[in-house]
Design a protein around this motif. Structure first.
Motif, PDB file in Angstrom:
ATOM      1  N   LEU A  99      -1.682  15.418   5.618  1.00 25.61           N
ATOM      2  CA  LEU A  99      -1.156  16.382   4.657  1.00 25.61           C
ATOM      3  C   LEU A  99      -1.105  15.791   3.254  1.00 25.61           C
ATOM      4  N   GLY A 100      -1.838  16.428   2.365  1.00 24.46           N
ATOM      5  CA  GLY A 100      -1.914  15.928   0.996  1.00 24.46           C
ATOM      6  C   GLY A 100      -0.580  15.934   0.287  1.00 24.46           C
ATOM      7  N   GLU A 101       0.267  16.947   0.569  1.00 21.13           N
ATOM      8  CA  GLU A 101       1.506  17.050  -0.210  1.00 21.13           C
ATOM      9  C   GLU A 101       2.509  15.936   0.103  1.00 21.13           C
ATOM     10  N   PHE A 102       2.258  15.191   1.191  1.00 23.98           N
ATOM     11  CA  PHE A 102       3.139  14.069   1.490  1.00 23.98           C
ATOM     12  C   PHE A 102       2.403  12.744   1.292  1.00 23.98           C
ATOM     13  N   GLY A 103       1.313  12.776   0.551  1.00 22.71           N
ATOM     14  CA  GLY A 103       0.570  11.548   0.289  1.00 22.71           C
ATOM     15  C   GLY A 103      -0.168  11.036   1.515  1.00 22.71           C
ATOM     16  N   ARG A 104      -0.590  11.929   2.393  1.00 22.00           N
ATOM     17  CA  ARG A 104      -1.334  11.566   3.608  1.00 22.00           C
ATOM     18  C   ARG A 104      -0.668  10.435   4.366  1.00 22.00           C
ATOM     19  N   PRO A 105       0.507  10.717   4.943  1.00 18.30           N
ATOM     20  CA  PRO A 105       1.314   9.633   5.537  1.00 18.30           C
ATOM     21  C   PRO A 105       0.857   9.266   6.939  1.00 18.30           C
ATOM     22  N   ILE A 106      -0.383   8.822   7.098  1.00 16.68           N
ATOM     23  CA  ILE A 106      -0.883   8.588   8.452  1.00 16.68           C
ATOM     24  C   ILE A 106      -0.176   7.398   9.112  1.00 16.68           C
ATOM     25  N   ILE A 107       0.148   6.365   8.337  1.00 22.79           N
ATOM     26  CA  ILE A 107       0.827   5.205   8.937  1.00 22.79           C
ATOM     27  C   ILE A 107       2.252   5.563   9.357  1.00 22.79           C
ATOM     28  N   THR A 151       0.832  -1.201   0.000  1.00 22.23           N
ATOM     29  CA  THR A 151       0.000   0.000   0.000  1.00 22.23           C
ATOM     30  C   THR A 151       0.869   1.254   0.000  1.00 22.23           C
ATOM     31  N   GLY A 152       2.144   1.078  -0.276  1.00 21.13           N
ATOM     32  CA  GLY A 152       3.023   2.234  -0.485  1.00 21.13           C
ATOM     33  C   GLY A 152       3.428   2.969   0.780  1.00 21.13           C
ATOM     34  N   GLN A 153       3.447   2.245   1.920  1.00 24.26           N
ATOM     35  CA  GLN A 153       3.800   2.944   3.162  1.00 24.26           C
ATOM     36  C   GLN A 153       5.291   3.248   3.238  1.00 24.26           C
ATOM     37  N   PHE A 154       6.102   2.549   2.429  1.00 27.10           N
ATOM     38  CA  PHE A 154       7.544   2.794   2.465  1.00 27.10           C
ATOM     39  C   PHE A 154       7.974   3.731   1.344  1.00 27.10           C
ATOM     40  N   ASP A 155       6.989   4.252   0.637  1.00 26.20           N
ATOM     41  CA  ASP A 155       7.232   5.233  -0.408  1.00 26.20           C
ATOM     42  C   ASP A 155       7.996   6.428   0.188  1.00 26.20           C
ATOM     43  N   PRO A 156       9.127   6.815  -0.401  1.00 21.90           N
ATOM     44  CA  PRO A 156       9.920   7.910   0.180  1.00 21.90           C
ATOM     45  C   PRO A 156       9.102   9.175   0.426  1.00 21.90           C
ATOM     46  N   LEU A 157       8.143   9.447  -0.467  1.00 25.91           N
ATOM     47  CA  LEU A 157       7.328  10.656  -0.306  1.00 25.91           C
ATOM     48  C   LEU A 157       6.635  10.657   1.050  1.00 25.91           C
TER      49      LEU A 157
END
Lengths: 296, 216, 295
Positions: C228-236, C42-48
């Motif tokens: 925050l939308g600009e960081f891809g909503r990194p809630i995890i 689900t892309g949680q390790f995505d650098p963004l």
């Protein structure tokens, strides 16, 4: 023990990072054309304006957690959004440029108090004009006609307006007027009503499909839609009227008239539309006609 | 004073029913999961012991609000089975309380003197026999009173679910505030409700503690 | 390893345990692997989603949030200790008119869920014309609840002192207040220190309840950054970072409690080698501490 070492390591690591942080940020917000501060402005008989003049700076009360309306950008620590642009415009027309503005974040429940105490010179932040508030403060504007609307996922075509909410999970802030309206008008079943402490949480739940609709003023919803325009959209059928005004001291008629003039001019010469397009317009919702100024 | 209760009866009734449901489900869940974890922690297999200890140490040092936060906001992002807010609340409470159940049960087993097990093995009892007729009856006595405390804590902890969109007893206060009802009176009724639920539990705890302490 | 359940394993049991060990490791690896896989998928390790950590302003915000958590903890802890001491003394008093109300107060606040207490302070007081704000709603709630629990801890500590202590002190001609402050309390506090610190861990964990009334502490900050939308909503990612901070803070305190307990126990054993069967008593203590923390 190993877990503990790891945890401490993480903590120390994050602290160490602090020492060498990146500046600036990936802000996506376009900004409206900045206004040159006017010179030689006088507002006769305005105690607030006299205070601003003596101070040499203007203090504006704003919201800090409404994306594309009034938000403190977490990476640049600058305030951004539609309300902020309106505030900047008013300040510029009073003769104060961006560098002479102090923003003060004030939560909704203490707005009247902050204005009455003189903590802020005026307040721009999703401030609905109503008669009860008019007894304590006065309002210039309205500068935006908001209304309760619905925020849905972009691919959702089943929700078209307030009458199509039956069987859908509807989210809003605990105890807010919009969720009361949904409950009172029985727009959906009581067990489909979901309440959180902030709109952000509702939007999170909308994106992870735990709820189907977020409802509140369209301006706020457009802000969230502008954050993720390819995932969210505002339905665009407002079913209430919430005129947003600039809140200021109750007895300062002179300043109120001055701000009314500023807003009216901006609405006529296209500045208003520029501001809208640069902020809330990013949501994909076209600019509405600006509201009629209500001089009372 | 009774007005607050009568006028908002559905609010109170639904709230407390929901609290009891949350409590009952999470209690069963955490007893089962906690016992499994305790079994792991006393097993002769080092990997299982480490895994059990790791779970307990992490969960016990995490605020319950954070556990809720993780399940309600983060879990749905993982694209697994979709669960309702109520189920997520039950899961959060279970995951959290299980760590404490585990420690209570484990400590209970440890209160049984070593000689008891050795004696029973010397008599030729098999492992299940040792467990069922020697260790468990003794451990049970020292486990039940503290386990009741854990359950009382669980009952009170269910109120955190109010912050995560479960309409239980904790959600009554904000709802009363929304309706403009006198909150202090409302709170008095909530307290009475909780006392009705907690007092039998703590009375049971005290009796058992006393009776079984004498018996030992 | 020998326990009440198992003997020291023989060759057969060793082989069996080894097999179990392999199977268990596989299961544990599979579970952790699955979680990791879901995170990755689900892309949680995505650098963004992690890049927010790089920005100085965000780091400062996080530090401020940590400061908010810690200040609620420190103020709450200090007030709770005072509250606990005062009410413990009142409950130990010789005067019934002091004892009875103190008992009612302590039992009352121990019975109410802390959430209800905090909500009441937050929602009810402004209606009565007193605005305490989120910080004090949280801190007062923490004080009343944990203070009541601590009052019971202090009281239990004083009551557990051997009778000879106070008798000897009275025999020396000390007054009631002197006996309490110079003889009983210091010893009781020392004996109960691990329990007191365990309760402070509870208090630290409970500061997270501030999230429910929008006090801007760590969890609140995590929620905000996570949206925050600009960081891809990194809630995890934000939840993971904040969890690491909470867990390490609590572990530090828990470790302190355990350390003090071990030290106390060593000294007691050394001083009084005649005290019989320490194991059972120790585990009973452990039981008490553990159940305390569940709150």
């Amino acid at each position: 023990m190993r877990v503990r070492t790891l945890a401490v390591g993480l903590l120390v690591g994050s602290l160490a990072l602090t020492a060498c942080g990146k500046q600036g940020g990936p802000s996506q917000l376009g900004s409206a054309p900045s206004q040159a501060p006017a010179t030689g402005v006088t507002v006769d008989g305005s105690p607030t304006f006299d205070k601003i003049k003596a101070r040499g700076r203007v203090v504006i009360g704003v919201k800090q957690d409404q994306p594309y309306l009034g938000q403190l950008n977490p990476t640049t620590h600058k305030y951004e959004g539609f309300d902020i642009e309106i505030a900047k415009l008013v300040a510029a027309k009073l003769g104060y440029g961006e560098d002479k503005i102090d923003y003060k974040p004030i939560p909704s429940q203490s707005r009247e108090q902050a204005i009455q105490n003189g903590d802020v010179d005026f307040y721009v932040g999703t401030y609905t004009i109503n008669d009860k508030r008019k007894q304590q403060v006065s309002f210039a504007g309205p500068y935006y006609m908001a209304g309760q609307d619905l925020l849905v996922r972009k691919d959702d075509t089943s929700i078209t307006g307030p009458t199509s909410l039956k069987g859908k999970k509807v989210c809003s802030v605990t105890g807010s007027t919009p969720i009361q309206r949904v409950r009172d008008q029985q727009l959906t079943e009581p067990n489909n009503i979901v309440e959180f402490q902030g709109y952000q949480q509702c939007v999170d739940q909308l994106l992870s499909k735990q709820v189907d609709v977020v409802t509140t003023d369209d301006a706020i919803l457009k802000g969230y839609a502008a954050q993720s325009p390819d995932q969210l959209k505002v339905v665009g059928k407002p079913f209430s009227q919430e005129p947003y005004g600039v809140g200021l001291a109750h007895d300062d008629k002179a300043l109120r008239t001055k701000i009314d003039d500023v807003l009216q001019q901006a609405e006529q010469d296209g500045t208003w539309k520029q501001i809208y397009d640069a902020t809330l317009g990013k949501s994909g919702s076209p600019a509405p006609t600006p509201p009629q100024i209500d001089r009372y | 004073m009774i007005d607050v209760l009568v006028n908002n009866w559905p609010l109170f009734a639904e709230g407390f029913v929901s609290t009891i449901e949350l409590f009952a489900l999470a209690a069963i869940g955490s007893l089962v999961l906690g016992t499994i974890l305790a079994t792991m922690r006393v097993s002769p297999v080092p990997v299982l012991r480490t895994a059990g200890a790791g779970y307990v140490n992490i969960v016990r040092n995490t605020p319950l609000t954070l556990v809720f936060f993780f399940f309600v906001f983060a879990y749905p992002r993982l694209g697994l089975v979709e669960l309702s807010f109520f189920t997520l609340a039950v899961v959060s409470l279970t995951v959290y309380t299980a760590a404490f159940v585990c420690e209570t049960v484990r400590a209970g087993i440890n209160t049984v003197p070593l000689g008891q097990g050795e004696a029973s093995r010397a008599l030729g009892l098999t492992f299940p026999q040792t467990l069922i007729s020697v260790v468990v009856p003794q451990a049970f006595r020292s486990v039940v009173p503290p386990l009741t405390s854990v359950m009382i804590a669980l009952l009170k902890n269910t109120t955190i679910a109010a912050g995560f969109s479960v309409h239980e007893a904790g959600a009554i206060t904000p709802a009363l505030s929304e309706r403009g009802e006198p909150i202090l009176l409302g709170m008095l009724w909530i307290v009475i409700g909780f006392l009705i639920l907690v007092l039998p539990l703590s009375a049971m705890q005290r009796t058992l503690e006393k009776r079984w302490r004498v018996a030992r | 390893m020998s326990s009440v359940l198992y003997d020291i394993p023989g060759p057969k049991a060793k082989a069996r345990n080894a097999t179990f060990g392999v199977v268990a490791s596989l299961v544990v690896i599979a579970v952790l692997g699955f979680i990791g896989y879901r995170f990755a998928a689900t892309g949680q390790f995505d650098p963004l989603k992690w890049s927010w950590l790089e920005y100085q302003t965000i780091q400062l915000d996080l530090l401020n949030a940590l400061k908010a958590t810690l200040s609620a903890f420190v103020v709450g802890a200090a007030l709770a200790l005072v509250f606990g001491a005062v009410f413990a003394l009142a409950r130990l008093s010789d005067h019934a008119w002091l004892r009875a109300p103190a008992a009612v107060v302590v039992e009352f606040f121990r019975a109410i869920p802390l959430v209800i207490l905090i909500f009441t302070l937050y929602y009810a007081l402004p209606k009565a014309g007193v605005t305490v704000g989120v910080f004090w709603s949280l801190v007062i709630g923490l004080t009343l609840y944990n203070g009541s629990v601590l009052a019971e801890v202090f009281r239990a500590g004083v009551e557990a002192m051997p009778k000879g202590q106070s008798e000897a002190a009275y025999a020396l001609g000390l007054r009631k207040s002197q006996v309490m402050t110079t003889v009983l309390l210091p010893q009781a506090v020392r004996a109960m220190l691990p329990t007191i610190i365990s309760q402070l861990v509870v208090l630290l964990k409970d500061t997270a309840l501030g999230f429910l009334i929008t006090y801007q502490e760590l969890l609140f900050e995590a929620r905000y950054l996570g949206g925050l939308g600009e960081f891809g909503r990194p809630i995890i990612p934000t939840a993971m970072v904040v969890a690491a901070v909470y867990i390490s803070l609590c572990m530090l305190l828990s470790w302190l409690a355990n350390y003090l307990e071990r030290r106390n126990r060593r000294k007691v054993r050394y001083a009084g080698a005649a005290v019989a069967k320490p194991t059972v008593a120790e585990t009973q203590d452990e039981l008490k501490i553990d159940t305390l923390q569940a709150e």
